[in-house]
Scaffold this active site. Structure first.
Site, mmCIF file in Angstrom:
data_model
loop_
_atom_site.group_PDB
_atom_site.id
_atom_site.type_symbol
_atom_site.label_atom_id
_atom_site.label_comp_id
_atom_site.label_asym_id
_atom_site.label_seq_id
_atom_site.Cartn_x
_atom_site.Cartn_y
_atom_site.Cartn_z
ATOM 1 N N PRO A 229 131.745 38.002 41.913
ATOM 2 C CA PRO A 229 131.931 39.087 40.929
ATOM 3 C C PRO A 229 132.699 38.581 39.701
ATOM 4 C CG PRO A 229 133.469 39.349 42.751
ATOM 5 C CD PRO A 229 132.593 38.185 43.107
ATOM 6 N N ASP A 408 136.802 34.999 39.013
ATOM 7 C CA ASP A 408 136.334 35.600 40.259
ATOM 8 C C ASP A 408 137.294 36.731 40.618
ATOM 9 O OD1 ASP A 408 135.678 36.269 42.866
ATOM 10 O OD2 ASP A 408 135.469 34.197 43.552
ATOM 11 N N HIS A 409 136.783 37.971 40.546
ATOM 12 C CA HIS A 409 137.671 39.120 40.751
ATOM 13 C C HIS A 409 138.162 39.238 42.188
ATOM 14 C CE1 HIS A 409 139.697 42.600 39.406
ATOM 15 N NE2 HIS A 409 138.847 42.948 38.462
ATOM 16 N N ARG A 410 137.532 38.529 43.120
ATOM 17 C CA ARG A 410 138.029 38.543 44.498
ATOM 18 C C ARG A 410 139.353 37.800 44.613
ATOM 19 N NH1 ARG A 410 133.115 35.662 47.388
ATOM 20 N NH2 ARG A 410 133.694 34.216 45.708
#
Length: 436
Positions: A229, A408-410
């Site tokens: 994401p 990376d939004h994780r």
């Protein structure tokens, strides 16, 4: 006893490779450490060493073969005293090779349909479309054959003349052969993209078959963009101070007997160093995602994207936070040269915690990059250009560079990414602060 020499795994992610060149021939005696062949992976061409001694009894995979699976037999090694006729039955090995070596032959265009119009879709009764050549449609009309019951044997399942000639009116649709996977295939809920060759007239283009690097890039970046994401943050950096420092440092470079300077720093060298220093201040950005944990890296291993005529690779400056600008500059030049010769080793480009992609030298003002897993962030660096800026109510001209980070939004939350970029901007605008 004769033993098989197997296709080696030259990197942790290697699944197949190209046997580029044999450096031995049948009948040659080899010992441990001798170079047997050159193996081309998706990123580099590497030498393959013998691990045992003996005599090359049979070469099973000819040089130039692509798509050779890891652990597939590629040659037979005879023990001391054995003769070539000791290789009694290699049929099983050859079957393995047949499955391992993929002979990729582009589909030949059909002769009865020279233009894209030949692939014009015909409507099916259920509203779907089928592709058939005009000649095939004419014959089908004359014979009273329903095209919707036929399975085409032409490129991408197109119905061609031979399909219609061999069919009988009212014939049931035979089982279709597996078609090449199209873009998006295998992704739940995503319709595959049509093969582009169906949309252009035959003869209006030239096909360049995918090499191992291009296939790896396509596979890796499609996975990264689909599964990670991404979000994006941009910041403008004032380069006035950095350019002045760079000019002074380059002017002070010692010169050798040939009067060439010992080094020539680029703006990108400063960006690499600034990235490393910012990563050490923001360990949450210097991290990688796994399904069970986030890996926070102890060192700033910074990759630098190198554009090649045949693709892209990102060699890594390891422990960049411990290295000076000159050392970083020289190492980047060395790695780039190796990359262009396809001589990088896996430990020079795999891993890392962060990457820098710079297209400023091409005049690109700003862009976004796709994250290079297992990393969590990459910055896209645009050109430094003169722009008007406002200081104390007055308009002045400064050299400004736009930096856009893909994250990376994780792993990296928006606020964390914003703080990292603020620190990176400070290091770029005040180079001396990297020494503190």
């Amino acid at each position: 006893m004769a033993t098989n020499i197997l296709m080696p795994a030259l990197s942790p992610t290697m699944e197949e490779g190209k046997l580029a060149k044999w450096l031995v021939k049948e009948g040659d005696t080899v010992k441990s450490g001798d170079i047997l062949a050159e193996i081309e992976t998706d990123k580099a061409t590497m030498e393959f060493e013998a691990v045992d001694e003996g005599k090359i009894g049979k070469i099973l995979v000819p040089e130039g073969s692509e798509g050779v699976k890891v652990n597939a037999p590629i040659a037979v090694l005879l023990d001391e005293g054995e003769k070539a006729d000791a290789v009694v039955d290699i049929s099983a090995a050859m079957k393995d090779i047949g499955a391992a070596v993929k002979k990729e032959v582009p589909a030949a265009p059909t002769t009865e349909a020279p233009k894209a119009a030949a692939a014009a879709p015909a409507p099916k009764a259920d509203g779907a479309r089928i592709f058939a050549s005009p000649l095939a449609k004419r014959i089908a009309s004359e014979k009273g054959i329903d095209l919707s019951v036929l399975a085409g044997t032409g490129p991408r399942g197109r119905i061609v003349k031979s399909d219609v000639e061999s069919a009988k009116p009212g014939a049931a649709k035979p089982a279709a052969a597996a078609a090449p996977a199209a873009g998006g295939a295998g992704i739940p809920g995503v319709a595959p993209l049509p093969d582009a060759r169906l949309l252009y007239p035959a003869g209006s283009y030239e096909e360049t078959p995918h090499d191992s690097m291009r296939k790896a890039i396509a596979k890796r970046l499609t996975s990264a963009k689909t599964l990670i994401p991404h979000y994006y943050l941009s910041v403008d950096c004032n380069l006035d101070a950095l350019m002045a420092v760079r000019e002074k440092m380059n002017a002070a470079a010692p010169k050798g007997k040939d009067k060439a300077p010992a080094y020539k720093l680029s703006v990108n060298d400063f960006i690499m160093k600034a990235s490393a220093m910012a990563l050490m201040k923001h360990p949450d950005v210097n991290a990688s995602w796994t399904d069970t944990a986030i890996l926070r890296h102890k060192d700033a291993d910074v990759g630098v994207a190198v554009a090649l005529d045949f693709g892209l690779i990102t060699p890594i400056i390891f422990k960049a936070q411990t290295k000076g600008l000159v050392e970083i500059s020289n190492e980047v030049k060395t790695l780039a040269a190796l990359a262009k010769e396809k001589k990088l080793k896996p430990n020079q480009y795999e891993g890392g915690g962060f990457s820098v992609s710079n297209l400023g030298m091409y005049g690109i003002k700003s862009f976004t990059s796709i994250i290079n897993p297992p990393q969590s962030c990459i910055i896209a660096v645009g050109a430094g250009e003169e722009r008007p800026v406002v200081r104390a109510g007055k308009v002045e001209i400064s050299t400004i560079m736009t930096v856009t980070m893909s994250a990376d939004h994780r792993v990296v939350d928006g606020g964390t990414g914003a703080k990292f970029l603020a620190t990176l901007k400070q290091f770029i605008e005040e180079p001396a602060s990297m020494l503190l």
